[in-house]
Design an enzyme around this catalytic site. Structure first.
Site, mmCIF file in Angstrom:
data_model
loop_
_atom_site.group_PDB
_atom_site.id
_atom_site.type_symbol
_atom_site.label_atom_id
_atom_site.label_comp_id
_atom_site.label_asym_id
_atom_site.label_seq_id
_atom_site.Cartn_x
_atom_site.Cartn_y
_atom_site.Cartn_z
ATOM 1 N N LYS A 136 0.857 -1.182 0.000
ATOM 2 C CA LYS A 136 0.000 0.000 0.000
ATOM 3 C C LYS A 136 0.895 1.235 0.000
ATOM 4 O O LYS A 136 1.712 1.431 0.899
ATOM 5 C CB LYS A 136 -0.900 -0.003 1.232
ATOM 6 C CG LYS A 136 -1.765 1.235 1.334
ATOM 7 C CD LYS A 136 -2.749 1.144 2.477
ATOM 8 C CE LYS A 136 -3.527 2.435 2.616
ATOM 9 N NZ LYS A 136 -4.457 2.381 3.736
ATOM 10 N N ARG A 154 -10.412 10.382 2.038
ATOM 11 C CA ARG A 154 -10.237 10.991 3.366
ATOM 12 C C ARG A 154 -11.437 11.840 3.727
ATOM 13 O O ARG A 154 -11.755 12.000 4.896
ATOM 14 C CB ARG A 154 -8.917 11.742 3.420
ATOM 15 C CG ARG A 154 -7.806 10.704 3.313
ATOM 16 C CD ARG A 154 -6.415 11.208 3.387
ATOM 17 N NE ARG A 154 -5.541 10.029 3.258
ATOM 18 C CZ ARG A 154 -4.233 10.060 3.194
ATOM 19 N NH1 ARG A 154 -3.617 11.224 3.254
ATOM 20 N NH2 ARG A 154 -3.535 8.959 3.079
ATOM 21 N N ARG A 200 1.365 9.997 5.946
ATOM 22 C CA ARG A 200 1.498 8.566 6.220
ATOM 23 C C ARG A 200 2.775 7.973 5.622
ATOM 24 O O ARG A 200 2.916 6.760 5.520
ATOM 25 C CB ARG A 200 0.290 7.816 5.664
ATOM 26 C CG ARG A 200 -1.070 8.323 6.150
ATOM 27 C CD ARG A 200 -2.109 7.218 6.087
ATOM 28 N NE ARG A 200 -3.476 7.681 6.057
ATOM 29 C CZ ARG A 200 -4.127 8.227 7.076
ATOM 30 N NH1 ARG A 200 -3.505 8.424 8.232
ATOM 31 N NH2 ARG A 200 -5.388 8.587 6.962
ATOM 32 N N GLU A 211 7.421 -6.684 0.984
ATOM 33 C CA GLU A 211 6.239 -6.538 1.841
ATOM 34 C C GLU A 211 5.273 -7.720 1.641
ATOM 35 O O GLU A 211 4.739 -8.275 2.599
ATOM 36 C CB GLU A 211 5.503 -5.235 1.509
ATOM 37 C CG GLU A 211 6.162 -3.973 2.051
ATOM 38 C CD GLU A 211 5.876 -3.776 3.541
ATOM 39 O OE1 GLU A 211 5.210 -4.634 4.155
ATOM 40 O OE2 GLU A 211 6.327 -2.763 4.091
ATOM 41 N N LYS A 217 -2.228 -1.464 -3.809
ATOM 42 C CA LYS A 217 -3.089 -0.282 -3.753
ATOM 43 C C LYS A 217 -2.250 0.968 -3.844
ATOM 44 O O LYS A 217 -1.242 1.052 -3.137
ATOM 45 C CB LYS A 217 -3.840 -0.326 -2.418
ATOM 46 C CG LYS A 217 -4.727 0.840 -2.156
ATOM 47 C CD LYS A 217 -5.284 0.735 -0.775
ATOM 48 C CE LYS A 217 -6.061 1.988 -0.477
ATOM 49 N NZ LYS A 217 -6.482 2.040 0.891
ATOM 50 N N SER A 259 -10.155 5.866 -4.447
ATOM 51 C CA SER A 259 -11.060 7.005 -4.587
ATOM 52 C C SER A 259 -10.609 8.018 -5.643
ATOM 53 O O SER A 259 -11.427 8.521 -6.413
ATOM 54 C CB SER A 259 -11.229 7.686 -3.237
ATOM 55 O OG SER A 259 -9.974 8.077 -2.709
ATOM 56 N N TYR A 291 -15.170 1.223 -6.677
ATOM 57 C CA TYR A 291 -16.431 1.898 -6.359
ATOM 58 C C TYR A 291 -17.445 1.718 -7.484
ATOM 59 O O TYR A 291 -18.608 2.038 -7.316
ATOM 60 C CB TYR A 291 -16.175 3.380 -6.060
ATOM 61 C CG TYR A 291 -15.243 3.539 -4.875
ATOM 62 C CD1 TYR A 291 -15.736 3.383 -3.581
ATOM 63 C CD2 TYR A 291 -13.884 3.762 -5.034
ATOM 64 C CE1 TYR A 291 -14.894 3.466 -2.482
ATOM 65 C CE2 TYR A 291 -13.028 3.851 -3.952
ATOM 66 C CZ TYR A 291 -13.541 3.699 -2.677
ATOM 67 O OH TYR A 291 -12.718 3.764 -1.587
HETATM 68 C C1 PBG Z 1 -7.343 3.397 5.653
HETATM 69 C C2 PBG Z 1 -7.596 3.328 4.203
HETATM 70 C C3 PBG Z 1 -7.396 4.328 3.226
HETATM 71 C C4 PBG Z 1 -7.917 3.809 2.041
HETATM 72 C C5 PBG Z 1 -8.380 2.524 2.312
HETATM 73 N N1 PBG Z 1 -8.155 2.244 3.651
HETATM 74 C C6 PBG Z 1 -6.871 5.701 3.345
HETATM 75 C C7 PBG Z 1 -5.458 5.929 3.657
HETATM 76 O O1 PBG Z 1 -4.650 5.033 3.829
HETATM 77 O O2 PBG Z 1 -5.117 7.110 3.776
HETATM 78 C C8 PBG Z 1 -7.993 4.518 0.720
HETATM 79 C C9 PBG Z 1 -9.084 4.056 -0.183
HETATM 80 C C10 PBG Z 1 -9.411 4.980 -1.301
HETATM 81 O O3 PBG Z 1 -8.766 6.025 -1.512
HETATM 82 O O4 PBG Z 1 -10.363 4.667 -2.030
HETATM 83 N N2 PBG Z 1 -6.107 3.059 6.103
#
Ligand code: PBG
Length: 328
Positions: free
Chosen positions: A198, A208, A220, A236, A251, A277, A316
């Site tokens: 990720k 968010r 992050r 990982e 991701k 997203s 989505y």
């Molecule tokens: C939470 C999480 C996030 C997403 C999925 N789980 C946000 C992040 O890590 O900041 C993002 C999903 C998306 O953008 O559709 N840890």
């Protein structure tokens, strides 16, 4: 004719039926997983500004949305919760009466085992500081204290009916801690889909807002992966599988198709990719201006993620795409 004698690749492209017959990659509703947001303390669904067509659901409005997805043959649902109250340790995340547990129980009772119920497992939606773990006095995320919280959340989600927990916090050792937590709480049959690779991505922007989980300070990058690195993703993924991950995820999807490909070549567990997203938002925005053919672009992106090697795609558009596939 300047071709190799006898070789005319266009023969196999002449008709739609021919193209369908020789297609190397297929999309099926069962490959798709629909993310759903459920928010505590609302009665009507609330639209998300930067994700047109996506809602924050109430527990009541969640059920029909989930049923529609199952009716369209969507393979799985993944739940994200937005609690009313947040605190430093994200107490609502493993509260048996916390929003995700309440929603999981309602969905499991209604849907049984007809589709795979997943729960995103993280703290960022539940902490008042918006980070994915417990903070030290100096404000950095403490890996090992966070692991104890993750193990407790996994047990709460499994107990509420999740078939799969999906840890997304990118703490070291999270899969092992969660596996041990699940096993010792009697949930050895609950599977783990690890967000293994990720990235610290700007494509999470709209999420968010959707999950109300922007960090209140910093970013992050201290726990999510650097977009510059590919080989690190393989490391990982290997760690997560060694720790007991049943399936792994990459991701975001579109900017990381090389990672999806390399991971799919390297492992023998199912590979998921999350079309996040921001990927959704940019295509919806361009389509709304008439700049892109929305449906064709959606299909093309989903196909490309599958072609790169993902077995399942979190998107989505899962419901819409599944319906279109069902219609043929
Ligand atoms: C939470 C999480 C996030 C997403 C999925 N789980 C946000 C992040 O890590 O900041 C993002 C999903 C998306 O953008 O559709 N840890």
């Amino acid at each position: 004719m300047n071709t190799v004698p006898g070789q005319r690749p266009r023969r196999l492209r002449r008709t739609a039926a021919m193209r369908r017959l020789v297609a190397e990659t297929r999309l099926a509703p069962a490959d798709l997983v629909l993310p759903l947001f459920v928010r505590e303390g609302i009665t009507d669904p609330t639209p998300i500004d930067a994700m047109p067509g996506v809602m924050q659901h109430s527990v009541r409005s969640l059920l029909p949305a989930a049923r529609a997805a199952v009716a369209a043959g969507v393979g799985g649902l993944i739940l994200f919760g937005i609690p009313l109250r947040k605190d430093a340790r994200g107490s609502a995340a493993d509260d048996p009466d916390g929003i995700v547990q309440v929603a999981l129980r309602a969905l499991r009772e209604d849907l049984g085992d007809t589709c795979v119920l997943m729960a995103d497992l993280c703290l960022c939606e539940y902490t008042d500081h918006g980070h994915c773990g417990i903070l030290t006095a100096r404000g950095s995320v403490d890996n090992d204290t966070t692991l104890e919280r993750y193990a407790a959340i996994a047990a709460a989600q499994a107990e509420a009916g999740a078939h799969v927990v999906a840890p997304s916090g990118m703490m070291d050792g999270q899969v092992r801690a969660i596996r041990q937590g699940l096993d010792s709480a009697g949930f050895s049959e609950t599977a783990i889909l690890a967000y293994a690779a990720k990235y610290a991505s700007a494509f999470y922007g709209p999420f968010r807002e959707a999950a109300d989980c922007a960090p209140s300070f910093g970013d992050r990058a201290g726990y999510q992966q650097d977009p510059a690195n590919g080989r690190e993703a393989l490391r990982e993924v290997a760690l997560d599988i060694a720790e007991g991950a049943d399936a792994v995820m990459v991701k975001p999807a579109m900017s990381y198709l090389d990672i999806v490909f390399r991971v799919a070549q390297a492992v023998d567990v199912p590979v998921a990719a999350y079309q996040v997203s921001g990927e959704y938002a940019m295509i919806e925005a361009a389509a709304a201006r008439g700049w892109l053919d929305r449906e064709r672009v959606i299909t093309e992106t989903l196909l490309s993620v599958r072609r790169a090697g993902a077995d399942l795609v979190l998107t989505y558009w899962a419901l819409e795409a599944a319906r279109r596939l069902q219609e043929g």
